[in-house]
Design an enzyme around this catalytic site. Structure first.
Site, short mmCIF file in Angstrom:
data_model
loop_
_atom_site.label_atom_id
_atom_site.label_comp_id
_atom_site.label_asym_id
_atom_site.label_seq_id
_atom_site.Cartn_x
_atom_site.Cartn_y
_atom_site.Cartn_z
N GLU A 34 0.83 -1.21 0.00
CA GLU A 34 0.00 0.00 0.00
C GLU A 34 0.86 1.26 0.00
O GLU A 34 0.54 2.23 -0.66
CB GLU A 34 -0.96 0.01 1.20
CG GLU A 34 -2.09 -1.00 1.08
CD GLU A 34 -2.99 -0.72 -0.13
OE1 GLU A 34 -3.05 0.42 -0.62
OE2 GLU A 34 -3.64 -1.68 -0.60
N TYR A 117 -6.35 6.72 4.25
CA TYR A 117 -6.47 5.71 3.19
C TYR A 117 -5.71 4.43 3.55
O TYR A 117 -6.27 3.32 3.53
CB TYR A 117 -5.96 6.25 1.83
CG TYR A 117 -5.75 5.11 0.88
CD1 TYR A 117 -6.83 4.55 0.20
CD2 TYR A 117 -4.50 4.50 0.75
CE1 TYR A 117 -6.66 3.43 -0.61
CE2 TYR A 117 -4.32 3.38 -0.05
CZ TYR A 117 -5.40 2.85 -0.72
OH TYR A 117 -5.23 1.74 -1.49
N ASP A 135 -9.37 6.39 -2.52
CA ASP A 135 -8.27 6.88 -3.35
C ASP A 135 -8.88 7.47 -4.63
O ASP A 135 -10.11 7.59 -4.72
CB ASP A 135 -7.26 5.75 -3.65
CG ASP A 135 -7.86 4.68 -4.56
OD1 ASP A 135 -9.10 4.70 -4.79
OD2 ASP A 135 -7.09 3.84 -5.05
#
Ligand code: SF4
Length: 358
Positions: A34, A117, A135
């Site tokens: 990520e 996020y 996102d």
């Protein structure tokens, strides 16, 4: 929403692209993916992710790694604060959480470099927590699906999108649901040419009904990138070349670079080189020759870098705005952790054929 949710999950199971981090449930490996995927394409990330995990296989290995080693494995991925934050967060996890990533979004957000996020992504994908993600892909899908025709740079609109994403993620398989939304945005509901005929949720989609999908989401005009001119030089003294280290904070922090600096308004590159080296390294230039120009685009800056080869006879270094320096063989500079921009300048100064015989 309930029907749309099920269709998204069914579609994702069949159509998801193969990615190595989708084959693991290791929260550490998912977290690293990520961090790398922010602002970076999947194909670019895959080899970096594999190398990173081979070198730093768990939180403890990353927490105890030398920062130069971490930056070295990261070199070329850009946005280097991500690598520094990963190591800082790993240290905190090692100390406060016994080496295991916390499994809830709030505790994750307390770690360096983990925002809303990433916390939602790790909590949902690695720990099956019903936490939302938002996102660019999810924003696009949700504004179209729900027909949100307001400027998505407004904080109130972003907050609404978070609420919608939070409502949608409630239910079974929250990690897959989040990934389904992101995957749909990346492969079907793309910004320029949404393929609504192939979309699993087209029958629920407001933009499809109205026919304005290509106009959504609405964004206020972006600021244009600032144009910046700068100089950098391979400065040699008695056969050794100078490398300088950027301060650990800020753009490209902690990476090694060629000395130089931005030009003042109206300044010629040659005059700027003399001034920047005097002010920032204390060196006086004896000779300098222009080698060429490198162009580089950062998020908010478009940089034109004038590259020089220069020599100095000054012995004493007085750094201002750099965190360290080394005199070393010119070709050895490229083995220090450095940014793409520096790589471009080094390539100009020492093309591969010359570098190998240097
Ligand atoms: Fe996007 Fe079209 Fe699907 Fe709507 S129907 S979510 S616009 S791809």
């Amino acid at each position: 929403m309930k029907h749309a949710r099920k269709r998204l999950l069914d579609w994702y199971r069949v159509h998801k692209r193969a990615m190595p981090w989708r084959e693991t449930r290791d929260p550490y490996a998912i977290w690293i993916s990520e961090a790398m995927l922010q602002q970076t394409r999947v194909e670019t990330v895959i080899p970096y992710w594999e190398r990173f995990l081979a070198r730093f296989p768990d939180v403890h290995a990353l927490a105890t790694a030398d920062l130069d080693d971490v930056l070295g494995v990261w070199a070329g991925l850009g946005y280097y604060s991500r690598a520094r934050n990963l190591r800082a967060a790993a240290r905190m996890i090692d100390e406060k959480h016994a080496g295991s990533l916390p499994d809830d979004a709030r505790a994750l957000q307390a770690l360096p470099g983990i925002g809303r996020y990433t916390a939602g992504a790790v909590a949902s994908i690695a720990f099956d927590r019903p936490e939302p993600v938002l996102d660019g892909n999810v924003k696009r899908v949700l504004t179209r699906l729900l027909g949100i025709r307001e400027d998505i740079s407004r904080p109130a609109v972003i907050e609404r999108l978070w609420r919608e994403a939070a409502a949608l993620v409630q239910g079974p398989h929250p990690g897959d649901l989040n990934q389904a939304l992101m995957e749909l945005g990346a492969t079907i509901c793309t910004s320029r040419a949404p393929r609504c005929n192939d979309c699993p949720v087209s029958r629920f989609c407001d933009a499809r009904t109205v026919g304005d999908a290509h106009c959504l989401p609405i964004r206020a005009r972006k600021k244009t990138a600032r144009e910046v001119e700068a100089v950098a030089a391979l400065v040699t003294r008695r056969g050794r070349a100078l490398a300088v280290r950027r301060p650990s904070r800020g753009l490209l922090g902690g990476l090694w670079d060629l000395p130089g600096g931005e030009l003042a308004p109206g300044e010629t590159p040659r005059a700027g080189l003399t001034r920047a080296l005097r002010e920032r390294t204390g060196l006086e230039i004896a000779r300098a020759s222009a080698i060429g120009i490198v162009e580089h685009v950062f998020t908010h800056r478009r940089l034109t870098l004038h590259v020089y080869r220069a020599s100095t006879s000054t012995d004493r270094i007085r750094l201002d705005g750099f965190a360290g320096h080394k005199w070393l063989a010119a070709r050895a500079i490229s083995s220090l952790p450095h940014a793409n921009l520096t790589a471009k300048a080094l390539h100009l100064l020492m093309p591969p054929t010359v570098r190998s015989s240097d």
